[in-house]
Motif scaffolding. Sequence first.
Motif, short mmCIF file in Angstrom:
data_model
loop_
_atom_site.label_atom_id
_atom_site.label_comp_id
_atom_site.label_asym_id
_atom_site.label_seq_id
_atom_site.Cartn_x
_atom_site.Cartn_y
_atom_site.Cartn_z
N UNK A 1 -30.67 21.99 -10.02
CA UNK A 1 -30.00 23.20 -10.45
C UNK A 1 -29.35 24.03 -9.17
N UNK A 2 -28.30 24.45 -9.20
CA UNK A 2 -27.64 25.29 -8.37
C UNK A 2 -27.06 26.56 -9.03
N UNK A 3 -27.65 27.76 -8.13
CA UNK A 3 -27.08 28.94 -8.63
C UNK A 3 -26.20 29.82 -7.16
N UNK A 4 -25.36 30.16 -7.62
CA UNK A 4 -24.53 30.91 -6.25
C UNK A 4 -24.23 29.97 -5.21
N UNK A 5 -24.03 28.75 -5.65
CA UNK A 5 -23.57 27.72 -4.59
C UNK A 5 -22.50 26.92 -5.16
N UNK A 6 -21.30 26.81 -4.44
CA UNK A 6 -20.21 25.97 -4.90
C UNK A 6 -20.41 24.51 -3.96
N UNK A 7 -19.66 23.40 -4.39
CA UNK A 7 -20.01 22.05 -3.85
C UNK A 7 -18.69 21.58 -3.22
N UNK A 8 -18.72 21.02 -2.18
CA UNK A 8 -17.25 20.63 -1.50
C UNK A 8 -17.63 19.29 -1.03
N UNK A 9 -17.44 18.25 -1.77
CA UNK A 9 -17.86 17.02 -1.49
C UNK A 9 -19.35 16.77 -1.26
N UNK B 1 -25.36 36.00 -1.06
CA UNK B 1 -26.63 36.16 -0.24
C UNK B 1 -28.01 35.58 -0.85
N UNK B 2 -27.92 35.18 -2.11
CA UNK B 2 -29.03 34.50 -2.67
C UNK B 2 -28.75 33.25 -3.45
N UNK B 3 -28.32 32.20 -2.43
CA UNK B 3 -28.05 30.84 -3.29
C UNK B 3 -29.48 30.24 -3.56
N UNK B 4 -29.43 29.49 -4.49
CA UNK B 4 -30.81 29.01 -5.25
C UNK B 4 -30.32 27.39 -5.41
N UNK B 5 -31.47 26.64 -4.97
CA UNK B 5 -31.41 25.13 -5.50
C UNK B 5 -32.69 24.94 -6.11
N UNK B 6 -32.84 24.60 -7.44
CA UNK B 6 -33.95 24.15 -7.95
C UNK B 6 -34.04 22.79 -8.26
N UNK B 7 -35.26 22.06 -7.85
CA UNK B 7 -35.56 20.67 -8.06
C UNK B 7 -36.08 20.38 -9.71
N UNK B 8 -36.07 19.32 -9.82
CA UNK B 8 -36.37 18.87 -11.32
C UNK B 8 -37.98 18.71 -11.37
N UNK B 9 -38.53 19.32 -12.76
CA UNK B 9 -39.98 19.33 -12.71
C UNK B 9 -40.60 17.83 -12.32
N UNK C 1 -51.50 21.98 -7.22
CA UNK C 1 -50.56 20.98 -7.93
C UNK C 1 -49.28 21.78 -7.94
N UNK C 2 -48.29 21.38 -7.25
CA UNK C 2 -47.06 21.86 -7.33
C UNK C 2 -45.97 21.05 -8.45
N UNK C 3 -45.47 21.79 -9.39
CA UNK C 3 -44.61 21.26 -10.27
C UNK C 3 -43.23 21.26 -9.92
N UNK C 4 -42.56 22.05 -9.28
CA UNK C 4 -41.41 22.37 -9.01
C UNK C 4 -41.23 23.18 -7.72
N UNK C 5 -40.15 22.85 -6.87
CA UNK C 5 -39.77 23.65 -5.86
C UNK C 5 -38.45 24.10 -6.15
N UNK C 6 -38.15 25.44 -5.09
CA UNK C 6 -36.94 25.96 -5.15
C UNK C 6 -36.55 26.22 -3.71
N UNK C 7 -35.22 25.91 -3.41
CA UNK C 7 -34.75 26.14 -1.93
C UNK C 7 -34.00 27.02 -1.75
#
Length: 158
Positions: A53-61, A69-77, A131-137
Amino acid sequence: MLYKVYAGVILVFATLVLYSVFIFDSDKGELEWRQAQAERTAEFLFTNFEDWTAYNISKKGSEWASTTNDPILIGPSMETSQVKQTYFLIELSVNGGREVQVFWRGAGESFSETKSKVYSGKTIESMVDGDVEQIRIDPTMKPGVDFVMHEVRIEKYR
């Protein structure tokens, strides 16, 4: 007299270089030691980030770009099983930004600053307790920065 000044500068420089080498090597050594002392129970490898899941991010290829100034990428659980430690390796290329913040959360928790760390560089490695269920980058802290996610590897240890 001048040679004494040069000798002093060289001595200080050499001391700083050796100190930084030992500090970085000791962190890597501790990480390897912690992995060797534990039993790996699960491994997750992400090379395709379409399910993230991406917030405040656009995809170009294959590249992404921060739109604020706060882009967020959240991985699956991920499945949890009461492991004692979770290791993660993140490889990415960031053009124009140097700081990457990684958050992690356990089952039933929210992402918070207390379970996060700011890194710099293309390869991020860390071992965290629990134990980590999810990460955010958060790949940068500026708008208009291009980045490419190459790989995220997560290993769980008992």
